[in-house]
Design an enzyme around this catalytic site. Sequence first.
Site, PDB file in Angstrom:
ATOM      1  CB  SER A   1      -1.034  -0.232   1.143  1.00 45.60           C
ATOM      2  OG  SER A   1      -0.206  -0.007   2.414  1.00 45.60           O
TER       3      SER A   1
ATOM      4  CD  GLU B   1      -2.243  -9.473  -3.126  1.00 49.37           C
ATOM      5  OE1 GLU B   1      -3.333  -8.815  -2.593  1.00 49.37           O
ATOM      6  OE2 GLU B   1      -1.303  -8.829  -3.616  1.00 49.37           O
TER       7      GLU B   1
END
Length: 144
Positions: free
Chosen positions: A14, A80
């Site tokens: 992020s 991920e």
Amino acid sequence: MINSHPKVFISYASEDKERFVLDFARKLREKGVNAWLDKWEMKPSDSLVDKIFEEGIKECQYFLIVLSDKKVNKKWVKEELNSAVVQKIEKNTQIIPVIIDDDVEVPKVLQHTVWVRIKDLDNYEEDFNSILSTIYDSDLDGNN
């Protein structure tokens, strides 16, 4: 069959969203790539697991992972990447590592993969074109 809008899932920390990822993803979309970015694809009340793993990663043809000094130890990013590796084995999803910081330790699972190193986050047109060429050339060859 040639997919005119190849789907690319972008995995990132992020902290890298504003400094690199948003601009990069916009450029991909301007070139006809269906860039899957959580900011654009998710809304309040969505399940993170369903949206990221079942929709984003499972349906992508290319998994682009942005590696930075922020990214390497993020738990979500590791999950991920693990999911993308399974997709690579099962569906031939292509994994494209993009390094944006110096001294980034590339995860073991990616060390055998050719990656792109972006040296200047304000001027990376040549690197961008290389990534775009990889996406579309693979698509034209039917390797998606």
